[in-house]
Write an enzyme that holds these catalytic residues in place. Structure first.
Site, short mmCIF file in Angstrom:
data_model
loop_
_atom_site.label_atom_id
_atom_site.label_comp_id
_atom_site.label_asym_id
_atom_site.label_seq_id
_atom_site.Cartn_x
_atom_site.Cartn_y
_atom_site.Cartn_z
N CYS A 50 0.82 -1.21 0.00
CA CYS A 50 0.00 0.00 0.00
C CYS A 50 0.85 1.26 0.00
O CYS A 50 0.33 2.36 -0.20
CB CYS A 50 -0.94 0.00 1.20
SG CYS A 50 -0.10 0.04 2.80
N ALA A 190 -11.18 -9.20 4.46
CA ALA A 190 -10.76 -10.12 5.53
C ALA A 190 -9.30 -10.54 5.41
O ALA A 190 -8.92 -11.59 5.90
CB ALA A 190 -11.66 -11.36 5.50
N GLY A 194 -7.19 -6.23 7.37
CA GLY A 194 -8.48 -6.25 8.05
C GLY A 194 -8.39 -6.94 9.40
O GLY A 194 -8.98 -6.48 10.39
#
Length: 452
Positions: A50, A190, A194
């Protein structure tokens, strides 16, 4: 070794550019092969998180490698390489090694000291091994970087607070909106982010989370771990309406939560505010939600701007440890690089001895076999003794920066052709023959220049 790193990160590019260049797990094999099959690239490994997209490649030529890798990354982002280039950084050889070691240790992370990057580098390495785009150079480099990163986390206090992007996001949300105690939480996605987000929010006092995920089984598994319940993505609008905080981190390449959905949810909540933490790249949430009344929207760019500093003493110690590890690794690589030249010199000497003994047989065909054997041993021992000092010394000198000139001198003085040296360099060492492919299942082992 001619290691080249080309990439972009939160330091050089805005989220809008990073999300265009991000490479999902489904697309990674194609990117690895595109790089490895380029004219000037021998091996390739790609790290996509990210916060960064970086290609680690072993190249034949610097300028050719830079152009090919930059072009591949630009195509991924759908941009012209001349425009995309302003966001890229380039590291070569020693600087490239140092960069990977720092990245793996979490020293180049948005939240300094975060440990998630260790797993992300390990995954990038595993993918390169699986696709057979990592060879000798990247095998050794990745394993040494992973080992160094683990040691930094084990022997310093750099991550004593469990630093992570998720932790920073939760801290920022708490600072802006007050305590999270008793707040209802919706986790969208998920995956590991998460799971970490749900655990962090529970520790902050939030209620057990509702988990929405594209794959029901994965969502149910995480929900059970968090003591909450699982829902499908189709019911997202209703769940947003009942949540105080939404944390999203999916692998989707398109928006999961639109501004219209959030607007409808807000219409049913009176004056009850909503916090949205979007930790995905590309973003899961339409940034336009930030304009809605009562919505606090935090994406990776906001978290980057608010990232707190790390323990400076721990960072200093970590940097010192990595410098030692990098120097040790580079010295070992330089010593290995000179070994084929030394072997080629010894092979040439052996050929000369064999030729002279053959000539002796021609001149003295009736020589007693015992005398001949003793002469052969004496000549070989003499040659070996003469070569021992110089070859040991050239290995020692080669481990220092610039030491390759001594191997070059040997090749020139003894007319050792590149074919002979390359052939010996291609042979596996004893360690490599025993270890074969070091991943997966193998334990991690402990074994200049930059352009912008």
């Amino acid at each position: 070794m001619s290691l080249l790193v080309i990439g972009l990160s939160y330091r050089t590019a805005p989220v809008a550019i990073l999300e265009r260049a991000v490479i999902g797990s489904d697309d990674m094999p194609k990117m690895l092969h595109e790089l490895a099959e380029s004219e000037h690239v021998n091996e390739a490994m790609v790290l996509s998180t990210c916060n960064r997209i970086e290609a680690y490649v072993d190249v034949e030529k610097f300028h050719g490698g830079v152009f090919e890798v930059s072009s591949a990354l630009a195509r991924r982002a759908g941009m012209d390489v001349s425009d995309f280039g302003e966001y890229l950084y380039v590291h070569y050889e020693q600087a490239a090694c140092h960069h990977l070691f720092r990245v793996t240790a979490g020293l180049d992370s948005m939240v300094v000291g975060e440990s998630q990057i260790l797993g992300q580098v390990r995954t990038a390495y595993a993918q390169a091994v699986e696709e057979q785009t990592a060879g000798r150079a990247l095998h050794e480099l990745a394993q040494r970087a992973l080992s160094a990163g683990k040691r930094v986390h084990a022997e310093t206090t750099i991550d004593r607070n469990g630093a992570s992007v998720v932790g920073q996001a939760v801290e920022l949300a708490t600072a802006m909106t007050g305590s999270l105690s008793g707040r209802s939480v919706l986790i969208v996605g998920a995956g590991s982010m998460g799971a970490l987000g749900g655990t962090t929010l529970l520790r902050a006092g939030a209620l057990p989370a509702v988990v929405a995920n594209r794959t029901p089984e994965n969502g149910a598994r995480l929900a059970e771990t968090l003591g909450g319940r699982a829902v499908s993505l189709e019911g997202l609008a209703d769940e947003v309406a009942g949540a105080d905080l939404v944390l999203t981190s999916t692998g989707s390449t398109s928006v999961v939560l639109t501004a219209d959905v959030v607007a409808r949810a807000m219409a049913d909540r009176a004056d009850r505010p909503l916090v949205i933490l979007d930790l995905a790249l590309p973003r899961d949430v339409d940034p336009a939600v930030a304009d809605l009344d009562g919505v606090t929207y935090l994406d990776l760019e906001a978290i980057r701007d608010a990232a707190s500093g790390a323990d400076t003493d721990a960072v200093t110690e970590a940097e010192r440890m990595l410098s030692v590890d990098v120097d040790s690794y580079l010295a070992a690589q330089r010593a290995v690089a000179v070994a084929p030249t030394v072997a080629a010199l010894r092979a040439r000497a052996s050929e000369v001895v064999d030729a002279e003994l053959l000539r002796l047989d021609g001149k003295l065909p009736g020589l007693d076999p015992r005398v001949r054997a003793e002469l052969a041993r004496t000549v070989r021992r003499t040659v070996s003794t003469l070569l021992h000092g110089p070859t040991v010394r050239v290995k020692q000198l080669a481990s220092s920066p610039g030491g390759s000139i001594y191997a070059d001198a040997l090749r020139t003085l003894f007319e050792l052709g590149p074919e002979a040296v390359d052939a010996l360099a291609a042979l596996p060492t004893e360690v490599e023959a025993d270890r074969a492919c070091p991943f997966p299942g193998a334990t991690e082992t402990n074994t200049d220049g930059e352009a912008r």
